[in-house]
Design a protein around this motif. Structure first.
Motif, PDB file in Angstrom:
ATOM      1  N   LYS A 191       8.041  -4.527   9.598  1.00 15.67           N
ATOM      2  CA  LYS A 191       8.382  -5.228   8.357  1.00 15.67           C
ATOM      3  C   LYS A 191       9.190  -6.507   8.575  1.00 15.67           C
ATOM      4  O   LYS A 191       8.931  -7.514   7.898  1.00 15.67           O
ATOM      5  CB  LYS A 191       9.092  -4.280   7.403  1.00 15.67           C
ATOM      6  CG  LYS A 191       8.154  -3.258   6.776  1.00 15.67           C
ATOM      7  CD  LYS A 191       8.902  -2.253   5.928  1.00 15.67           C
ATOM      8  CE  LYS A 191       7.920  -1.261   5.280  1.00 15.67           C
ATOM      9  NZ  LYS A 191       8.618  -0.145   4.617  1.00 15.67           N
TER      10      LYS A 191
ATOM     11  N   ASN B 181       0.437  -1.190  -3.070  1.00 14.06           N
ATOM     12  CA  ASN B 181       0.871  -0.074  -2.224  1.00 14.06           C
ATOM     13  C   ASN B 181       0.592   1.254  -2.905  1.00 14.06           C
ATOM     14  O   ASN B 181       0.236   1.310  -4.094  1.00 14.06           O
ATOM     15  CB  ASN B 181       2.371  -0.199  -1.896  1.00 14.06           C
ATOM     16  CG  ASN B 181       3.249  -0.224  -3.141  1.00 14.06           C
ATOM     17  OD1 ASN B 181       2.925  -0.879  -4.117  1.00 14.06           O
ATOM     18  ND2 ASN B 181       4.356   0.488  -3.105  1.00 14.06           N
TER      19      ASN B 181
ATOM     20  N   GLN C 239      -2.679 -11.924   5.260  1.00 17.50           N
ATOM     21  CA  GLN C 239      -2.753 -10.998   6.395  1.00 17.50           C
ATOM     22  C   GLN C 239      -3.134 -11.721   7.685  1.00 17.50           C
ATOM     23  O   GLN C 239      -2.712 -11.314   8.774  1.00 17.50           O
ATOM     24  CB  GLN C 239      -3.734  -9.859   6.094  1.00 17.50           C
ATOM     25  CG  GLN C 239      -3.335  -9.002   4.899  1.00 17.50           C
ATOM     26  CD  GLN C 239      -1.912  -8.450   5.008  1.00 17.50           C
ATOM     27  OE1 GLN C 239      -1.428  -8.152   6.109  1.00 17.50           O
ATOM     28  NE2 GLN C 239      -1.242  -8.304   3.874  1.00 17.50           N
TER      29      GLN C 239
ATOM     30  N   LYS D  45       8.467  -4.985   0.273  1.00 19.23           N
ATOM     31  CA  LYS D  45       7.516  -5.763   1.079  1.00 19.23           C
ATOM     32  C   LYS D  45       6.285  -6.135   0.250  1.00 19.23           C
ATOM     33  O   LYS D  45       5.809  -7.287   0.306  1.00 19.23           O
ATOM     34  CB  LYS D  45       7.095  -4.948   2.298  1.00 19.23           C
ATOM     35  CG  LYS D  45       6.031  -5.619   3.157  1.00 19.23           C
ATOM     36  CD  LYS D  45       5.594  -4.741   4.324  1.00 19.23           C
ATOM     37  CE  LYS D  45       4.727  -3.577   3.870  1.00 19.23           C
ATOM     38  NZ  LYS D  45       4.219  -2.783   5.008  1.00 19.23           N
ATOM     39  N   HIS D  46       5.776  -5.196  -0.510  1.00 18.57           N
ATOM     40  CA  HIS D  46       4.567  -5.465  -1.282  1.00 18.57           C
ATOM     41  C   HIS D  46       4.835  -6.462  -2.406  1.00 18.57           C
ATOM     42  O   HIS D  46       3.991  -7.326  -2.684  1.00 18.57           O
ATOM     43  CB  HIS D  46       3.989  -4.169  -1.821  1.00 18.57           C
ATOM     44  CG  HIS D  46       3.224  -3.395  -0.795  1.00 18.57           C
ATOM     45  ND1 HIS D  46       1.851  -3.438  -0.698  1.00 18.57           N
ATOM     46  CD2 HIS D  46       3.647  -2.593   0.210  1.00 18.57           C
ATOM     47  CE1 HIS D  46       1.454  -2.683   0.323  1.00 18.57           C
ATOM     48  NE2 HIS D  46       2.535  -2.158   0.883  1.00 18.57           N
TER      49      HIS D  46
ATOM     50  N   LEU E 263      -4.064  -7.132   0.559  1.00 19.57           N
ATOM     51  CA  LEU E 263      -4.012  -6.258   1.741  1.00 19.57           C
ATOM     52  C   LEU E 263      -5.254  -6.365   2.622  1.00 19.57           C
ATOM     53  O   LEU E 263      -5.271  -5.815   3.720  1.00 19.57           O
ATOM     54  CB  LEU E 263      -3.835  -4.793   1.301  1.00 19.57           C
ATOM     55  CG  LEU E 263      -2.491  -4.427   0.679  1.00 19.57           C
ATOM     56  CD1 LEU E 263      -2.454  -2.943   0.333  1.00 19.57           C
ATOM     57  CD2 LEU E 263      -1.342  -4.781   1.605  1.00 19.57           C
TER      58      LEU E 263
ATOM     59  N   THR F 176      -4.399   1.131   9.396  1.00 16.62           N
ATOM     60  CA  THR F 176      -3.800   0.942   8.086  1.00 16.62           C
ATOM     61  C   THR F 176      -2.564   1.813   7.987  1.00 16.62           C
ATOM     62  O   THR F 176      -2.611   3.021   8.281  1.00 16.62           O
ATOM     63  CB  THR F 176      -4.786   1.319   6.969  1.00 16.62           C
ATOM     64  OG1 THR F 176      -5.997   0.598   7.154  1.00 16.62           O
ATOM     65  CG2 THR F 176      -4.202   1.001   5.604  1.00 16.62           C
TER      66      THR F 176
ATOM     67  N   MET G  11       4.833  -9.741  -0.751  1.00 17.07           N
ATOM     68  CA  MET G  11       3.486 -10.175  -0.391  1.00 17.07           C
ATOM     69  C   MET G  11       2.764 -10.771  -1.589  1.00 17.07           C
ATOM     70  O   MET G  11       2.122 -11.833  -1.492  1.00 17.07           O
ATOM     71  CB  MET G  11       2.701  -9.001   0.201  1.00 17.07           C
ATOM     72  CG  MET G  11       3.106  -8.647   1.616  1.00 17.07           C
ATOM     73  SD  MET G  11       2.043  -7.377   2.362  1.00 17.07           S
ATOM     74  CE  MET G  11       2.548  -7.514   4.088  1.00 17.07           C
TER      75      MET G  11
ATOM     76  N   CYS H  11       8.062   1.074   0.458  1.00 17.85           N
ATOM     77  CA  CYS H  11       7.609  -0.251   0.899  1.00 17.85           C
ATOM     78  C   CYS H  11       7.460  -1.233  -0.250  1.00 17.85           C
ATOM     79  O   CYS H  11       6.875  -2.315  -0.070  1.00 17.85           O
ATOM     80  CB  CYS H  11       6.269  -0.131   1.622  1.00 17.85           C
ATOM     81  SG  CYS H  11       6.236   1.017   3.009  1.00 17.85           S
TER      82      CYS H  11
ATOM     83  N   GLN I 287       6.703  -9.101   9.442  1.00 11.56           N
ATOM     84  CA  GLN I 287       5.929  -9.484   8.262  1.00 11.56           C
ATOM     85  C   GLN I 287       6.751 -10.382   7.338  1.00 11.56           C
ATOM     86  O   GLN I 287       6.222 -11.323   6.749  1.00 11.56           O
ATOM     87  CB  GLN I 287       5.469  -8.218   7.536  1.00 11.56           C
ATOM     88  CG  GLN I 287       4.461  -7.398   8.341  1.00 11.56           C
ATOM     89  CD  GLN I 287       4.297  -5.975   7.820  1.00 11.56           C
ATOM     90  OE1 GLN I 287       5.262  -5.364   7.335  1.00 11.56           O
ATOM     91  NE2 GLN I 287       3.086  -5.443   7.910  1.00 11.56           N
TER      92      GLN I 287
ATOM     93  N   THR J 242      -0.864  -1.322   4.239  1.00  9.89           N
ATOM     94  CA  THR J 242      -0.771  -2.598   4.936  1.00  9.89           C
ATOM     95  C   THR J 242      -1.454  -2.543   6.298  1.00  9.89           C
ATOM     96  O   THR J 242      -1.474  -1.488   6.944  1.00  9.89           O
ATOM     97  CB  THR J 242       0.705  -2.983   5.133  1.00  9.89           C
ATOM     98  OG1 THR J 242       1.387  -2.860   3.891  1.00  9.89           O
ATOM     99  CG2 THR J 242       0.842  -4.413   5.622  1.00  9.89           C
TER     100      THR J 242
END
Length: 353
Positions: free
Chosen positions: A71, A123, A180, A154-155, A173, A200, A158, A151, A74, A205
């Motif tokens: 993470k 997610n 990505q 993070k999502h 994703l 995955t 994103m 998560c 990312q 992710t």
């Protein structure tokens, strides 16, 4: 329950392809070794000091999935793509959070700042990861959601990064999505490795098969990025992410979590865990540790990490409460979970990185 077709047809790994893990931790009960945890570990020096292996055990060059330890990498990719968040929310971007109100609200704030709603998240749904947080959520009638899943920070980030760049939010994703592709490029650059495979992660992710050596190299780069060699603050995505995580360790994990305590107790230390027994640690001087507990269990991860820090001459006295686990019998201490003496019998590892 029927076994999924993929699991039924998956071939067993060849014995000669199995990682050569070694015992890293043991649980004793009244002097008898009750359980052993195998794994692998590597510590590397800073690139500025001529990057080399400082200590190693097991098979640190065996490919593995870093899981949530990816993470922070990312997060670096997203900052490179223009993501600009307050430090607490950027730390949440690199988090496997416990699902407390500050985590749930933080993920919602990231979405709101970019004109998004929770429906933009791709997610999986889950209950809060933390035990106290999960019980509180359930007592209030809560159900599994995407925001409570560990998560979600993070999502949310994103999805926000897609808005910033004019990329499609839906499908963020997909491995072919610009986001990505940028993440994959960033992971390759920070680790210095070409992933040996992809999969995955549990949240959906893209996941990369890397080595402990590559991940240690990446965390050393992040940990050392916050300050230039001359002592001036750095202004780069790596430093931005590292600063946010150090400033807000409670957002990276949560209250009562060992990763949060580790960063609080050792000034300047950068830490991130991952499912299946993964722990990454970076020090301000660029030294870094990467370890994997082979059975995927969580309890041996921190005692082994603390032992490795001790071997690097870090003062681990403040870490006594997370450096071992007391084994109880009838309510009284009868043993310990502690690291083995794995350092004198380390496996050979490359000197030049």
């Amino acid at each position: 329950m029927p076994v999924p077709a993929l699991a039924q047809n998956a071939p067993a790994p060849a014995l000669n392809a199995l990682p050569r893990h070694v015992p890293l931790a043991a649980q004793t009960r009244d002097g008898l070794v009750e359980s052993l945890h195998y794994g692998s570990l590597i510590a590397v020096s800073a690139e500025s000091a001529g990057s080399r292996t400082l200590l190693a055990a097991g098979d640190p060059l065996a490919p593995f999935y870093p899981r949530s330890a990816l993470k922070p990498l990312q997060a670096v990719a997203m900052v490179r793509a223009g993501l600009d968040l307050p430090a607490d929310l950027l730390a949440l971007t690199a988090a496997s959070h416990s699902g407390a109100a500050m985590h749930r609200d933080g993920a919602a704030r990231i979405l709101q700042l970019h004109g998004l709603a929770a429906g933009a998240l791709e997610n999986t749904t889950d209950l809060p990861y933390g035990v106290r947080e999960r019980e509180e959520w359930l007592r209030g009638g809560g159900v599994p959601t995407q925001l409570t899943q560990n998560c979600s920070g993070k999502h949310a980030a994103m999805a926000a990064t897609c808005v910033i760049n004019g990329w499609p939010v839906q499908g963020y994703l997909d491995p072919g999505h610009p986001l990505q592709k940028l993440v994959a490029e960033t992971v390759r650059g920070l680790t210095g490795e070409e992933p040996s495979g992809t999969s995955t992660d549990g949240c959906g992710t893209l996941l990369f098969a890397l080595t402990l050596l590559g991940m240690a190299r990446a965390f050393g780069r992040l940990a050392a990025a916050e300050m230039h060699p001359g002592g001036a603050p750095a202004e780069c995505p790596e430093a931005t992410v590292a600063h946010a995580m150090r400033r807000h360790p409670e957002m990276v994990a949560g209250e009562g979590r060992d990763v949060t305590e580790l960063m609080r107790l050792v000034p300047g230390l950068l830490a991130k865990d991952g499912f299946e027994g993964v722990q990454l640690v970076g020090l301000p001087d660029g030294r870094a540790i990467a370890l994997k507990i082979s059975d995927g269990g969580d309890r041996a991860r921190m005692p082994v990490a603390v032992r490795a820090l001790e071997a690097l001459d870090v003062d681990t006295a403040p870490l006594a409460d997370i450096a071992t686990v007391t084994v109880l019998g009838g309510g009284r201490p009868v043993g310990l979970l502690h690291p083995t003496d794995f350092l004198p019998a380390t496996s050979p590892a490359p000197e030049t990185l």
